[in-house]
Design an enzyme around this catalytic site. Sequence first.
Site, PDB file in Angstrom:
ATOM      1  N   CYS A 189      -2.365   9.255   2.330  1.00  0.00           N
ATOM      2  CA  CYS A 189      -2.155   8.541   1.239  1.00  0.00           C
ATOM      3  C   CYS A 189      -3.065   9.011  -0.083  1.00  0.00           C
ATOM      4  O   CYS A 189      -2.555   9.095  -1.099  1.00  0.00           O
ATOM      5  CB  CYS A 189      -1.824   7.098   1.176  1.00  0.00           C
ATOM      6  SG  CYS A 189      -3.292   6.418   1.969  1.00  0.00           S
ATOM      7  N   GLU A 204       0.769  -1.167   0.085  1.00  0.00           N
ATOM      8  CA  GLU A 204      -0.011  -0.105  -0.016  1.00  0.00           C
ATOM      9  C   GLU A 204       0.826   1.254  -0.081  1.00  0.00           C
ATOM     10  O   GLU A 204       1.542   1.506   0.935  1.00  0.00           O
ATOM     11  CB  GLU A 204      -0.921   0.119   1.183  1.00  0.00           C
ATOM     12  CG  GLU A 204      -1.769  -1.084   1.170  1.00  0.00           C
ATOM     13  CD  GLU A 204      -2.952  -1.144   0.421  1.00  0.00           C
ATOM     14  OE1 GLU A 204      -2.977  -0.024  -0.273  1.00  0.00           O
ATOM     15  OE2 GLU A 204      -3.896  -2.069   0.393  1.00  0.00           O
TER      16      GLU A 204
END
Length: 583
Positions: free
Chosen positions: A336, A302
Amino acid sequence: MCWRNERPALPHGRATAPAAIGFRKARGRVPASGAPVPEISSSCKSCQFCLPLRSPIKMSTQTIESETAREIISYDPATGEEIGRAPLAGGRDVRDALKRARAAQPAWAGLSFRERGQVILRARKIVLAQLEEIGRLISRETGKPVAEAISMEIIPTLDLMHYFAHSTERLLRPQKIDIGNYGLMGRSSQVIYKPLGVVGIISPWNFPWATPLDEVVMSLMAGNAVVLKPSELTPLSALKIGEIFKQALLPTGLLEIVTGDGTTGAALTEAGTDKIMFTGSVETGKRVAESAARHLTPTVLELGGKDPMIVLADANLQSAARAAIWGAFCNAGQACASVERCYVHESIATEFIDLVVKETRALKQDKATESNIDVGAMSNEKQVRIVEEHIADASSRGARVLTGGRRTQNLSGLFYEPTVITEVDHSMDLMRNETFGPVLPIMTFKTDDEAIRLANDSIYGLTASVFTSNMRRGRRLAEQIEAGTVMVNEVVYTHAVAQTPWGGVKQSGYGRTHGRLGLLELVTPQHIHVNRVPLVPDVWWFPYSTGAGLLFRRLARRFTTGSFLQASLLLPQMIRRLLERRQ
Ligand code: NAD
């Protein structure tokens, strides 16, 4: 080896000067356990920071006894105050943690989903009871407002704990497979899902509670044990997770927390876990993938993002403007999935930009300890410098800062003013690389095709959003964007929706967390195939007689069509073949 001499630049740019804000190796003292101050290591006399610890270090889920362990210090980025310390685990500590996890896992896998869920629900209750304390801890370690720690970290995890405690059994129910014409031959197939064993989780600092805890909960519910290596900037939030599971009576060894820096993370990728769930930067993700590949350890990566938001001419402008500033400035822009690029249709650009600037100027920025704060401190000096570099590069190429564009003048910690910047283009770092700070660059476009082309002109593909009042058009554009998640009239938040998959494409990584797809990353599917008529030999077994050759040719023509009728026309030949074999 001396860490300080080897790596003079600190991994996250937090300074070494005693009064500075940040992270460094400590003078081996562990106030929490009352261990004595150790003497200077004979192996590293030149370095005041590298001191071996002489007594066992108490951790929330284990006791590490190691001559080589060091400490890391967690600082409040808004004030520079030390919050607490944690051990810097070495390779041997990591391997020992893995051994304990391996030993504990089989008994845990033997429990029912309901029994595992009860532990998760007990932990959930404890989190709720300690909500304020946990919120303050997350806030102090990261600089984010307490309100944001609760809304963006604690609420989503409480929801996820509830969901997976109750739903994992259903999500991992054995699945019957339709095997077509083979079913006519008395065969059946099923896929069952087995725990992997031990999952290694390596997590970043920006969501020090939600990111590791979500993966811990899902791994445990799937029947695995976990070794968690949290970010060196936020070890205390992770240790709190360990403490909560201890209070929830999770059996010893099932959640091992090894605090430390990149060397600890690297040791975990080499230790031989059954999976690595890595969340962090692209650069480190590549290193993790290389190391995992050497051991053929499956990984989920990720990684970073440069997430685009497209505002079409028919969008509700007030709502889109508020979404843009929350998407860009929540978590001080350090998510993110932060909105890092905004593309607005030229016909509404002036009005939209005016609204965005007005809303941005109304935001309150201060230390997280103050109340009614919208934007807190950034988490580390390195990240602030990246923001400064991106703004300086863009400004030198003609971009216009409409508000912000500098460190916050009246605050001494790691604060950067929420910034809106226009007249940007894709030649600038600001539009190409992850900024990870409170910056909203805005560009205009003329057509839907141009908006899609701009959105896809990136090495990243984590999330994206489209704002429009026409849902069909929004969905059509969403499907053309290269990203793991595309939201219509929403930004950032679906990480909080436990049922939905989370993950990226391109350099934003691979694999998924959350939802059923995320759960499937934490199990091994096993195919069980049963022949209910074992007395009858298969027609494709030896001998390959002339009759067999003839039958195989007919099978090729009829059986493989998937048609029951076509296959049943072969029955007489199949029976002849069986009789032939009996002779
Ligand atoms: P980072 O890559 O510097 O560190 C992440 C973790 O990896 C830390 O625990 C670190 O100690 C560890 N690590 C460092 N070197 C290692 C090595 N060689 N082997 C194994 N582990 C190692 O990232 P960061 O600065 O902590 O986090 C910010 C980044 O994380 C941003 O790029 C952000 O976009 C990304 N992120 C992505 C998601 C997502 O879901 N896609 C979520 C949060 C953050």
